[in-house]
Design a protein around this motif. Structure first.
Motif, short mmCIF file in Angstrom:
data_model
loop_
_atom_site.label_atom_id
_atom_site.label_comp_id
_atom_site.label_asym_id
_atom_site.label_seq_id
_atom_site.Cartn_x
_atom_site.Cartn_y
_atom_site.Cartn_z
N VAL A 108 -0.98 13.07 -9.04
CA VAL A 108 -0.27 12.11 -9.89
C VAL A 108 -0.47 10.70 -9.35
O VAL A 108 -0.14 10.39 -8.21
CB VAL A 108 1.22 12.44 -9.97
CG1 VAL A 108 1.98 11.33 -10.71
CG2 VAL A 108 1.44 13.79 -10.66
N ASP A 109 -1.05 9.84 -10.19
CA ASP A 109 -1.14 8.40 -9.92
C ASP A 109 -0.25 7.69 -10.93
O ASP A 109 -0.42 7.86 -12.14
CB ASP A 109 -2.58 7.91 -10.06
CG ASP A 109 -3.51 8.49 -9.01
OD1 ASP A 109 -3.06 8.70 -7.87
OD2 ASP A 109 -4.68 8.76 -9.33
N LEU A 110 0.68 6.90 -10.43
CA LEU A 110 1.69 6.29 -11.32
C LEU A 110 2.23 5.05 -10.62
O LEU A 110 2.36 5.03 -9.38
CB LEU A 110 2.80 7.31 -11.59
CG LEU A 110 4.04 6.96 -12.38
CD1 LEU A 110 4.57 8.22 -13.11
CD2 LEU A 110 5.15 6.42 -11.49
N ASN A 111 2.57 4.03 -11.40
CA ASN A 111 3.22 2.87 -10.80
C ASN A 111 4.28 2.31 -11.73
O ASN A 111 4.23 2.49 -12.95
CB ASN A 111 2.20 1.78 -10.43
CG ASN A 111 1.50 1.20 -11.64
OD1 ASN A 111 2.08 0.44 -12.41
ND2 ASN A 111 0.22 1.54 -11.81
N ILE A 126 8.19 -8.75 -16.67
CA ILE A 126 7.69 -7.77 -15.71
C ILE A 126 7.05 -8.46 -14.51
O ILE A 126 6.26 -9.39 -14.66
CB ILE A 126 6.68 -6.83 -16.41
CG1 ILE A 126 7.39 -6.05 -17.52
CG2 ILE A 126 6.04 -5.88 -15.41
CD1 ILE A 126 6.48 -5.23 -18.41
N GLY A 127 7.43 -7.97 -13.33
CA GLY A 127 6.95 -8.57 -12.10
C GLY A 127 5.95 -7.68 -11.38
O GLY A 127 5.18 -6.95 -11.99
N GLU A 128 6.02 -7.72 -10.05
CA GLU A 128 5.07 -7.00 -9.22
C GLU A 128 5.39 -5.51 -9.18
O GLU A 128 6.49 -5.09 -9.52
CB GLU A 128 5.07 -7.57 -7.80
CG GLU A 128 6.30 -7.25 -6.98
CD GLU A 128 7.50 -8.14 -7.27
OE1 GLU A 128 8.49 -8.04 -6.52
OE2 GLU A 128 7.45 -8.93 -8.24
N VAL A 129 4.40 -4.71 -8.74
CA VAL A 129 4.59 -3.27 -8.59
C VAL A 129 5.60 -3.02 -7.45
O VAL A 129 5.44 -3.55 -6.35
CB VAL A 129 3.25 -2.56 -8.28
CG1 VAL A 129 3.50 -1.09 -7.93
CG2 VAL A 129 2.31 -2.67 -9.46
#
Length: 502
Positions: free
Chosen positions: A275-278, A256-259
């Motif tokens: 909604v907060d999501l990444n 897994i890398g950056e957002v």
């Protein structure tokens, strides 16, 4: 006990395809008999022959021990056979009552004229609905009722023909668990009244819960018929695919890398809010929740199908605005719809045309389509997704539902997006195809793609996702890491059940 339905040595061919070979099976009064097989195994063809849509090339059909010829669907109705298709065949702008009695209204004579006897029809359908323990205003428009209610309307319609044999094709595909339980209650009542149910489903847990016997077909041929009590999931899968499937959820070790995508305070009036999501590169993020939680609506807003009222979309570190799906694809965000029939594929177009459609400009030179490049693209993804088709020019609508689903997913993947949003990616897909799609999903994230997976199947989310967001009534209420997520915890949050203090 004499069979209510028996098929002997049924054969059916289409140009270039042998769909059924010496197919035989039987159904007893009052039993729930499952038909299992991979997509393309011949289940739909067999049921279309039983219901009069197709005519067999050879073979015999017996009802109550008497050989019959079923010339068309109306003939099947008259012989006591009714079918509930996966996609309901109801007219939204007509009432429930008019849909149920369409083409077979009860009539009476008034002053020498034949008129529709609405009071008689209303009494008959209310009696049927009472037997099903289902209460609804039969004068409501079908477009105003939910999918579970539509399924019951289809059952009631079949019973107005005094159906002795009811074929259910993926009846729970669009239902919540509560609605599934209600449907199972209706199935048990019908079975107790002597109605034979032929039950087609890719959800194996349902077969073990509701069915008495199961017949497996593979490549158009009968493989086995057994009491469900004598079977287990591994043996059933082995019969269906001809081998063991050791891993249904081939989850690769994530890197897994950056957002790459972040939502901040994202909202759309009446659909979802705050909604907060990444999502990070190389990550599979799940989106769980009950029907009506706002999952699909959220995906539509991300991709520009609808316009949010509030919030920000941060893509690769920069705030962006997505005003249309074309802009979404230009940013590298691609959506694969849960409804392949309406938004996934165009059934009257070829497999090749469906796969190439989103990028037809890239495949064109000076305003003309490069047909060789289009052929190469289509062939690559037909092979990669193991789409069972006689050729690239074969009509998509003539393939099985599972192969249509593969085309829908392949079309999205062929664009090579940075973020792929999969809405119910394995709905209506057999266990082997599910494993293949899951394997491809793992390959895609290992190549650096980020995936947002919406699914109503908790085992799928638990098996494939690195994190799972849970939505309830339009809000994200919890995010679980893979290590802590369990089916019980997700359901507790979805249903707003307070967790017990340890």
């Amino acid at each position: 006990m004499e069979d209510i339905l028996r098929l002997e040595n049924i054969n059916k061919s289409f140009p270039g395809v042998k769909a059924l070979t010496d197919m035989s099976f039987n159904v007893r009064p009052g039993e729930v008999h499952a038909i299992c097989g991979e997509n393309g195994a011949g289940k739909s063809t067999l049921m279309k022959i039983v219901s009069g849509v197709y005519q067999a090339d050879s073979g015999k059909i017996f009802i109550d021990g008497n050989e019959v010829h079923i010339d068309n669907p109306n003939d099947a109705f008259e012989k006591g056979i009714a079918i509930m298709h996966q996609e309901t065949n109801l007219f939204g702008q007509m009432t429930i009552l008019d849909n149920i009695f369409l083409c077979h209204q009860i009539t009476k004579k008034v002053a020498g004229l034949t008129v529709i006897d609405y009071p008689a029809m209303e009494k008959k359908i209310k009696d049927i609905l009472a037997d099903l323990s289902f209460d609804i205003d039969v004068h409501r428009l079908v477009q105003d009722i939910g999918m579970a209610q539509k399924q019951v309307v289809e059952i009631a319609k079949a019973l107005t023909f005094k159906a002795k044999i009811l074929i259910m094709d993926e009846p729970t595909a669009s239902l919540t668990q509560k609605e599934v339980d209600a449907l199972f209650g209706i199935i048990r009542r019908l079975s107790s009244q002597g109605v034979a149910i032929v039950y087609i489903s890719h959800r194996l847990e349902e077969i073990f819960k509701i069915c008495d016997r199961v017949t497996v077909i593979r490549d158009g041929e009968w493989i086995s018929t057994n009491n469900v009590s004598d079977m287990n999931k591994s043996r059933l899968v082995s019969d269906m695919v001809g081998r063991e499937i050791s891993q249904f959820y081939p989850k690769a070790e994530p890197h897994i890398g950056e957002v790459v995508l972040e939502l901040q305070g994202f909202g759309q009036t009446g659909l979802f809010r705050n909604v907060d999501l990444n999502i990070r590169r190389g990550e599979i993020v799940g989106l769980s929740g009950l029907a009506g939680a706002g999952r699909t609506e959220l995906a539509h807003a991300i991709c520009g199908f609808t316009k949010p009222d509030k919030g920000r979309i941060i893509f690769e570190g920069k705030e962006i605005t997505i005003g249309s799906y074309i802009e979404s694809m230009e940013h590298g965000i691609v959506y694969v719809s849960e409804d392949r029939g309406k938004y996934g594929i165009i059934r009257r177009m070829s497999v090749k045309d469906n796969i190439s459609l989103p990028q037809i400009k890239k495949l064109s030179r000076n305003g003309f389509i490069d047909f060789n490049a289009e052929e190469v693209l289509a062939s690559e993804y037909i092979d990669r997704f193991d789409i069972k088709t006689p050729g690239t020019d074969f009509l998509a609508g003539n393939l099985s539902g599972g192969n249509q689903q593969k085309i829908s997913v392949a079309k999205g993947v062929a664009v090579k997006p940075r973020i792929l949003i999969l809405d119910e990616p394995t709905r209506g897909v057999d266990v082997n195809a599910k494993a293949e799609i899951h394997k491809l999903i793992s390959e895609l994230v290992s190549e650096g793609m980020a995936i947002l997976m919406i699914s109503s199947e908790l085992p799928e989310l638990l098996g494939m996702c690195d994190r799972i967001y849970v939505m309830k009534t339009g809000e994200v209420v919890r995010c679980f890491d893979r290590a802590e997520a369990t089916q019980e915890k997700i359901l507790n949050v979805s249903l707003n059940v307070q967790e017990q203090e340890q």
